[in-house]
Write an enzyme that holds these catalytic residues in place. Structure first.
Site, PDB file in Angstrom:
ATOM      1  N   ARG A  10     -18.896  20.623  15.686  1.00  0.00           N
ATOM      2  CA  ARG A  10     -20.058  20.371  16.533  1.00  0.00           C
ATOM      3  C   ARG A  10     -20.428  21.638  17.312  1.00  0.00           C
ATOM      4  O   ARG A  10     -21.569  21.879  17.614  1.00  0.00           O
ATOM      5  CB  ARG A  10     -19.638  19.287  17.530  1.00  0.00           C
ATOM      6  N   ILE A  61      -2.649   9.579  -6.188  1.00  0.00           N
ATOM      7  CA  ILE A  61      -1.985  10.604  -7.007  1.00  0.00           C
ATOM      8  C   ILE A  61      -1.947  10.152  -8.469  1.00  0.00           C
ATOM      9  O   ILE A  61      -2.138  10.946  -9.391  1.00  0.00           O
ATOM     10  CB  ILE A  61      -0.547  10.878  -6.478  1.00  0.00           C
ATOM     11  N   THR A  71       6.280  -7.447  -9.017  1.00  0.00           N
ATOM     12  CA  THR A  71       5.276  -6.997  -9.989  1.00  0.00           C
ATOM     13  C   THR A  71       4.749  -8.179 -10.796  1.00  0.00           C
ATOM     14  O   THR A  71       3.538  -8.305 -11.020  1.00  0.00           O
ATOM     15  CB  THR A  71       5.895  -5.936 -10.924  1.00  0.00           C
ATOM     16  N   GLY A 104       0.862   5.434  -3.917  1.00  0.00           N
ATOM     17  CA  GLY A 104       0.451   6.654  -4.621  1.00  0.00           C
ATOM     18  C   GLY A 104      -0.588   6.382  -5.700  1.00  0.00           C
ATOM     19  O   GLY A 104      -0.583   7.032  -6.749  1.00  0.00           O
ATOM     20  N   HIS A 131     -13.570  25.464   7.148  1.00  0.00           N
ATOM     21  CA  HIS A 131     -12.255  24.914   6.780  1.00  0.00           C
ATOM     22  C   HIS A 131     -11.904  25.379   5.366  1.00  0.00           C
ATOM     23  O   HIS A 131     -12.238  24.705   4.395  1.00  0.00           O
ATOM     24  CB  HIS A 131     -12.297  23.381   6.797  1.00  0.00           C
ATOM     25  N   ILE A 155      -8.152 -10.030   0.884  1.00  0.00           N
ATOM     26  CA  ILE A 155      -9.444 -10.729   0.841  1.00  0.00           C
ATOM     27  C   ILE A 155     -10.579  -9.741   0.592  1.00  0.00           C
ATOM     28  O   ILE A 155     -11.455  -9.969  -0.231  1.00  0.00           O
ATOM     29  CB  ILE A 155      -9.683 -11.488   2.170  1.00  0.00           C
ATOM     30  N   GLU A 183      -9.271  25.195   3.789  1.00  0.00           N
ATOM     31  CA  GLU A 183      -8.349  24.291   3.080  1.00  0.00           C
ATOM     32  C   GLU A 183      -9.075  23.310   2.165  1.00  0.00           C
ATOM     33  O   GLU A 183      -8.496  22.809   1.202  1.00  0.00           O
ATOM     34  CB  GLU A 183      -7.458  23.537   4.079  1.00  0.00           C
ATOM     35  N   CYS A 188     -11.437  26.811  12.418  1.00  0.00           N
ATOM     36  CA  CYS A 188     -12.387  25.978  13.159  1.00  0.00           C
ATOM     37  C   CYS A 188     -12.065  25.998  14.658  1.00  0.00           C
ATOM     38  O   CYS A 188     -12.307  27.006  15.299  1.00  0.00           O
ATOM     39  CB  CYS A 188     -12.422  24.572  12.567  1.00  0.00           C
ATOM     40  N   LEU A 189     -11.436  24.950  15.201  1.00  0.00           N
ATOM     41  CA  LEU A 189     -11.045  25.012  16.610  1.00  0.00           C
ATOM     42  C   LEU A 189     -10.155  26.238  16.840  1.00  0.00           C
ATOM     43  O   LEU A 189     -10.212  26.876  17.889  1.00  0.00           O
ATOM     44  CB  LEU A 189     -10.299  23.726  17.010  1.00  0.00           C
ATOM     45  N   SER A 209       0.841  -1.205   0.000  1.00  0.00           N
ATOM     46  CA  SER A 209       0.000   0.000   0.000  1.00  0.00           C
ATOM     47  C   SER A 209       0.878   1.258   0.000  1.00  0.00           C
ATOM     48  O   SER A 209       2.105   1.162   0.078  1.00  0.00           O
ATOM     49  CB  SER A 209      -0.936  -0.017   1.204  1.00  0.00           C
ATOM     50  N   SER A 210       0.250   2.394  -0.042  1.00  0.00           N
ATOM     51  CA  SER A 210       0.934   3.700  -0.042  1.00  0.00           C
ATOM     52  C   SER A 210       1.849   3.904  -1.244  1.00  0.00           C
ATOM     53  O   SER A 210       2.890   4.547  -1.133  1.00  0.00           O
ATOM     54  CB  SER A 210       1.758   3.917   1.247  1.00  0.00           C
TER      55      SER A 210
HETATM   56  N1  GLN Z   1     -13.859  20.464  18.093  1.00  0.00           N
HETATM   57  C1  GLN Z   1     -14.485  21.612  17.543  1.00  0.00           C
HETATM   58  C2  GLN Z   1     -15.952  21.380  17.217  1.00  0.00           C
HETATM   59  O1  GLN Z   1     -16.374  20.255  17.133  1.00  0.00           O
HETATM   60  C3  GLN Z   1     -13.745  22.075  16.298  1.00  0.00           C
HETATM   61  C4  GLN Z   1     -13.797  21.089  15.181  1.00  0.00           C
HETATM   62  C5  GLN Z   1     -12.768  21.343  14.111  1.00  0.00           C
HETATM   63  O2  GLN Z   1     -11.804  22.059  14.336  1.00  0.00           O
HETATM   64  N2  GLN Z   1     -12.938  20.729  12.973  1.00  0.00           N
HETATM   65  O3  GLN Z   1     -16.684  22.321  17.035  1.00  0.00           O
END
Ligand code: GLN
Length: 549
Positions: free
Chosen positions: A476, A23, A194, A20, A519, A151, A521, A384-385, A17-18
């Site tokens: 959450r 990719i 291979t 790529g 997020h 499997i 990203e 987020c957090l 595995s791994s």
């Molecule tokens: N733990 C936080 C929440 O649930 C932030 C979640 C996160 O950063 N994705 O709201």
């Protein structure tokens, strides 16, 4: 072209595995997309979990969230980043989902009393899901997770064999990604693993047409000929996939290796050439950038950087588009808690980044880093957090609300600056919010939502003046609007909101301190970097050039 004509490229993996495969699949799909084809892509995961949402980030790496709120494998992130396209829950499924739907159908009498078996019922469900993902696409690239010989992969390989039988050779081809190990002592590349892997595929009725040979070194012609002979593939069908400095080089390398001509030949495609000009420039800027900046990445899942995959890639995209190498200084938030001196490292970076995360471990260290960014005017992006902690830190250290906390860390807190959205939904009846009941308990806010940006805010400027933006969520807890007024009076303003929810905050008296609940990203692509991350890197470059004057 109707969905009836969809052609399929199956990508399997051999030896280990791994290698790529993700990719490889994304790179081939990119070349086809840049050649003008309407491309779809699908990842099949052989594990029994229904989705990776409940798996530890250390176990599985990042959970990638699609616009429609599906929690998917991190390869879907690669697909979006390479193809500059948003995918949905249809583009990833697991063994767990396949069995769940077959069993649910059986329980509700959908099979009219028949005995339910792996062949045909499970395999039929797999084929249906593959066909669904290919609907409306000229070509669907299907990546099969795991390694040939496992499997749990057998029903998927059987589905692939049957589809080849059903649709014929010019609509279904098989591409096998395999390892050619370099035996250092002998300085030799070895083909035997291979050969065995291809034999294993043949035993179950699949003869791969193209071999993608992963190796440390470029595969020389004589070895390609040997592989072609022993694996029974045409001589132009052994493609060298040697190590590259950047994953974004891979489409260019595959193109140079000539992977498109056998694909076109087997699938009977009209002549085409990919337009890789823009891609080529961006890759050059990744490999030999004019500028350099260092970002402190204050996280806690540092044992497995895969948990931050999309964010790491988003920094690369921003760097590529600004012709700048973005170095990451990894800072373990728990290390800050144990040794305050490690905060000093933050003095020399261009910007400080606090990513998302779950649970109380390491949050104090993150807040120390946030305070450092705030008090020392260092460009800061909280995600987020990271946004939730920026609010708590401000409440505690600037407003003197020492008890300020998140319900996530202290259920009994008297000052819930961050609280549960379930409460919020209950009290305000905000029904338009799409939430998913998590099997672990609690409700997750998942997927894409619109966010309204505040006029003239740093956030709105980052998004080129757009007043309405779309970004994805996975959390959450929420910022508690009860604290909004006092935060704003003291200089932390709300610069993004969505139907009463606080989506972004920023500091008025700071060069660039922005924190977002979403997020960013997840929407960053090489050809279209996320705008708030791009602005953060731009600010970090500027701050660095000022401080070195
Ligand atoms: N733990 C936080 C929440 O649930 C932030 C979640 C996160 O950063 N994705 O709201």
């Amino acid at each position: 072209m109707s969905s009836f004509d969809t052609k399929y490229i199956f990508v399997t993996g051999g030896v280990l595995s791994s290698l790529g495969k993700g990719i490889t699949s994304a790179s081939i799909a990119t070349l086809l997309k840049q050649s003008g084809f309407c491309i779809g892509i699908l990842k099949i995961d052989p594990y029994i979990n229904v989705d990776p949402g409940t798996m530890s980030p250390l176990e599985h790496g990042e959970v990638f969230v699609t616009t429609d709120g599906a929690e998917t494998d991190l390869d879907i992130g690669h697909y979006e980043r390479f193809l500059n396209t948003s995918f949905t829950s249809k583009n990833n499924f697991t063994t767990g989902q396949v069995y769940l739907s077959v069993i649910e159908r059986e329980r509700s009498g959908g099979y009219l009393g028949k005995t339910i078996q792996v062949v045909p019922h499970i395999v039929d469900e797999i084929k249906n899901r593959i066909k669904l993902a290919g609907e409306g696409r000229e070509i669907l690239v299907v990546e099969l997770g795991g390694t040939v010989g496992d499997i749990e992969g057998l029903p998927f390989l059987e589905a692939m064999r049957q589809m080849k039988q059903e649709y014929g050779m010019d609509r279904v081809i098989s591409l096998h990604v395999t390892l050619i190990p370099l035996i250092k002592a002998a300085g030799e590349l070895k083909t035997k693993p291979t050969q065995h892997s291809v034999q294993e595929l043949r035993r179950i009725g699949i003869s791969p047409q193209i071999i993608i040979a992963r190796s440390e070194k470029e595969i020389p012609l004589d070895l390609k000929n040997k592989l072609s002979m022993s694996c029974d593939v045409d001589s132009d069908c052994v493609i060298s996939a040697h190590d590259a400095q950047s994953i974004y080089q891979m489409p260019l390398n595959f193109y140079k290796e000539g992977v498109l001509s056998p694909i076109a030949r087997f699938l009977k495609l009209p002549e085409f050439n990919p337009d890789m000009k823009e891609w080529d420039i961006l890759v050059k800027q990744i490999l030999a950038p004019q500028n350099e900046v260092t970002i402190a990445f204050v996280g806690k899942y540092l044992r497995s950087k895969e948990s931050y995959k999309s964010l790491i890639e988003a920094l690369i995209h921003a760097g590529a588009n600004l012709d700048t190498k973005v170095n990451i200084e990894w800072i373990d938030s728990e290390e800050i808690e144990n040794n305050e001196e490690s905060l000093e490292k933050l003095r020399y970076v261009g910007g400080i980044l606090v990513p998302g995360g779950f649970g109380v471990r390491g949050v104090n260290g993150k807040m120390q880093a946030i305070q450092f960014a705030r008090e020392n005017n260092i460009p800061f992006l909280g995600i987020c957090l990271g946004m939730q902690l920026a609010i708590i830190e401000f409440c505690r250290n600037k407003l003197g609300i020492l008890q300020a906390d998140s319900i996530e860390f202290n259920k009994e807190t008297k000052e819930p600056a961050i609280y549960l959205i379930e409460n919020f939904i209950d009290t305000n009846g905000e029904e338009q919010i799409r939430t998913h009941k998590s099997p672990m308990g609690g409700t997750m806010r998942l997927g894409e939502y619109e966010c309204y940006t505040k006029k003239d805010s740093k956030l709105q400027k980052a998004y080129n003046g757009q007043s309405k933006i779309y970004e994805r969520h996975r959390h959450r807890y929420e910022a508690n609007p009860k604290y909004r007024e006092i935060l704003e009076k003291a200089g932390m303003i709300v610069s993004g909101e969505s139907h009463g929810l606080i989506e972004a905050v920023e500091l008025v008296d700071h060069p660039w301190f922005v924190a977002v609940q979403f997020h960013p990203e997840f929407t960053s692509r090489l050809q279209a970097p996320n705008l708030v991350i791009l602005e953060f890197i731009r600010q970090a470059i500027n701050a660095k050039s000022h401080s070195s004057k």
